[in-house]
Enzyme design. Structure first.
Site, short mmCIF file in Angstrom:
data_model
loop_
_atom_site.label_atom_id
_atom_site.label_comp_id
_atom_site.label_asym_id
_atom_site.label_seq_id
_atom_site.Cartn_x
_atom_site.Cartn_y
_atom_site.Cartn_z
N CYS A 21 0.88 -1.17 0.00
CA CYS A 21 0.00 0.00 0.00
C CYS A 21 0.91 1.21 0.00
O CYS A 21 1.52 1.52 1.02
CB CYS A 21 -0.91 0.02 1.22
N CYS A 55 -0.73 4.40 2.26
CA CYS A 55 -0.75 4.31 3.73
C CYS A 55 -0.22 2.94 4.09
O CYS A 55 0.95 2.66 3.80
CB CYS A 55 -2.11 4.65 4.32
N SER A 56 -1.01 2.08 4.70
CA SER A 56 -0.52 0.73 5.01
C SER A 56 -1.67 -0.26 4.97
O SER A 56 -1.76 -1.15 5.82
CB SER A 56 0.15 0.71 6.39
N CYS A 57 -2.56 -0.13 3.98
CA CYS A 57 -3.71 -1.03 3.89
C CYS A 57 -3.23 -2.48 3.80
O CYS A 57 -2.25 -2.77 3.11
CB CYS A 57 -4.55 -0.68 2.67
#
Lengths: 216, 219
Positions: free
Chosen positions: A116, A119-121
């Site tokens: 991602c 962000c950090s999905c």
């Protein structure tokens, strides 16, 4: 309490010393929780329950069950390809950060890698909370431009003849990599297979080695 | 917004550290931040897209320096004040306004399992129907919205091919800014590495992104 976000529409804390942030973050979090609990905004017992859920019940063993079932049951694999969210729900997994699932399959010719960049999905429902490296700026930056080099840092050396597909999780679709079934596991049951499946193999930064011995 | 959070393809952000990392939390406060963010969301004062945008608004130098849960904490504090769950005075003093009523928490321990199991599906079958189909060549539009967007810089202006139609989903650019869900078609789009990265591209790679209809133009 300081507001590190420095938002635009409220007073900025000009006395804030950024160098204090790492050392006082624990105190600031504690102060915020105390304030919110005193106002009746949060119940600390609910926080405990959330933390316990991700420490003990929602993690990569869920994803490993999905992979082991897909290796064992061709009809399940077909359902997983057609509607991964519904197929995964058959095993009792779903919900937050797994609402819309897709499975991508590794083959001898194709290797899949999930990232991602914005962000950090991450597919919490099947893998739990993401590891530190997945959330790092370096991984978010490099996985899309230099995937073969990133894989090499994890010890996965792919020849140029292997196609790499990188999945940048820009929407609410969450991707689970279905690793190749290791050689030497013919006839193994799902429990034994699931025990072989690592978290990293389901993100795409690891490949599973051939089984080292007979079925456990 | 053209923020530092939009990291795809950037150089200079350090080396990937593949050290096996089994610890979910590196300090107890990180776990409390996770709990605070999820429990606070139950008030319904913001949606996922608005909270993501709050993290993107963290000043760039702080964003790069902060760890994951520090970003979560900073954005939570920001949103709690913006959306009137706390006052700036309460934050500064750490004490509740004695005039404000004490509320009943929106999320109880008993409700946690159900809330996590429901999650927050974003598919909206009644949204603006898709106009593209798998196999269609498209170009990502050269958009630079100052607010929230999920169109990364590294694909803007680049050509790709639709590989799947995901149905209609909540449009983050609208939803983050309080303009409603504005659901529209979401597509899986494949971009060849050479189209994105030119001479530096991997010889045998592609990048797939999930992109909304308004991000794309047919070729």
């Amino acid at each position: 309490m300081h507001d590190a976000a420095g938002h635009e529409d409220h007073d900025h804390d000009h006395d804030h010393d950024p160098s204090q942030v790492p050392s006082d973050i624990a105190l600031r979090v504690k102060a915020l929780e105390s304030l919110m609990a005193a106002k009746g905004l949060v119940d600390p017992a609910a926080l405990d329950e959330i933390i316990d859920t991700y420490e003990t019940r929602i993690g990569p063993r869920n994803g490993a069950r999905v992979v082991a079932r897909a290796w064992s049951d061709p009809a399940f694999l077909q359902r997983l390809r057609a509607d991964a969210t519904a197929a995964i729900a058959e095993l009792g997994f779903g919900g937050r950060q797994g609402e819309h699932m897709r499975v991508v399959e590794n083959t001898p010719e194709v290797h899949n890698l999930v990232v991602c960049t914005l962000c950090s999905c991450y597919p919490w429902a099947v893998l739990g909370l993401p590891p530190a490296w997945y959330k790092s700026s370096a991984y978010r930056a490099q996985a899309v431009i230099a995937p073969r080099q990133v894989l090499a840092t994890f010890g996965v050396d792919l020849p140029e003849t292997t196609e790499i597909r990188v999945w940048d999780s820009t929407a609410e679709i969450r991707y689970l990599v279905l690793p190749e079934r290791p050689a030497g596991t013919e006839g193994w049951d799902e429990d034994a297979l699931a025990a072989l499946v690592s978290r990293d193999s389901m993100i795409g930064v690891a490949r599973l080695p051939a089984a080292a011995g007979p079925r456990p | 917004m053209n923020g530092v959070h939009d990291m795809g393809g950037m150089d200079g952000l350090g080396e990937v550290d593949p050290t096996p990392d089994r610890a979910l939390f590196h300090a107890p406060w990180e776990a409390r931040v996770l709990g605070l963010v999820l429990a606070s969301a139950a008030w319904g004062r913001w949606n996922l897209d608005a909270m993501r945008h709050a993290r993107e608004r963290i000043p760039a130098a702080d964003y790069l320096r902060f760890g994951y849960y520090e970003k979560w904490f900073a954005a939570l504090v920001d949103m709690l004040v913006r959306r009137d769950l706390l006052t700036a005075e309460e934050l500064a003093s750490g004490r509740p306004d004695p005039e404000a009523p004490v509320r009943t928490p929106a999320l109880t321990a008993a409700a946690v399992a159900g809330v996590l199991a429901r999650g927050g599906p974003t598919e909206r079958p009644g949204g603006r129907p898709p106009t593209l189909e798998a196999g269609r060549a498209v170009r990502a539009r050269n958009l630079h919205p100052p607010g929230h967007t999920r169109l990364p810089r590294y694909v803007r202006g680049r050509a790709g091919v639709v590989t799947a139609v995901h149905g209609c989903h909540v449009f983050p650019d609208a939803n983050a800014g309080g303009q409603g869900e504005a659901p529209q078609a979401l597509y899986q789009v494949r971009f060849a590495a050479a189209e994105l990265w030119g001479e530096r591209a991997d010889p045998n790679a592609s990048v797939y992104l999930d992109l909304w209809e308004d991000y794309l133009e047919p070729l």
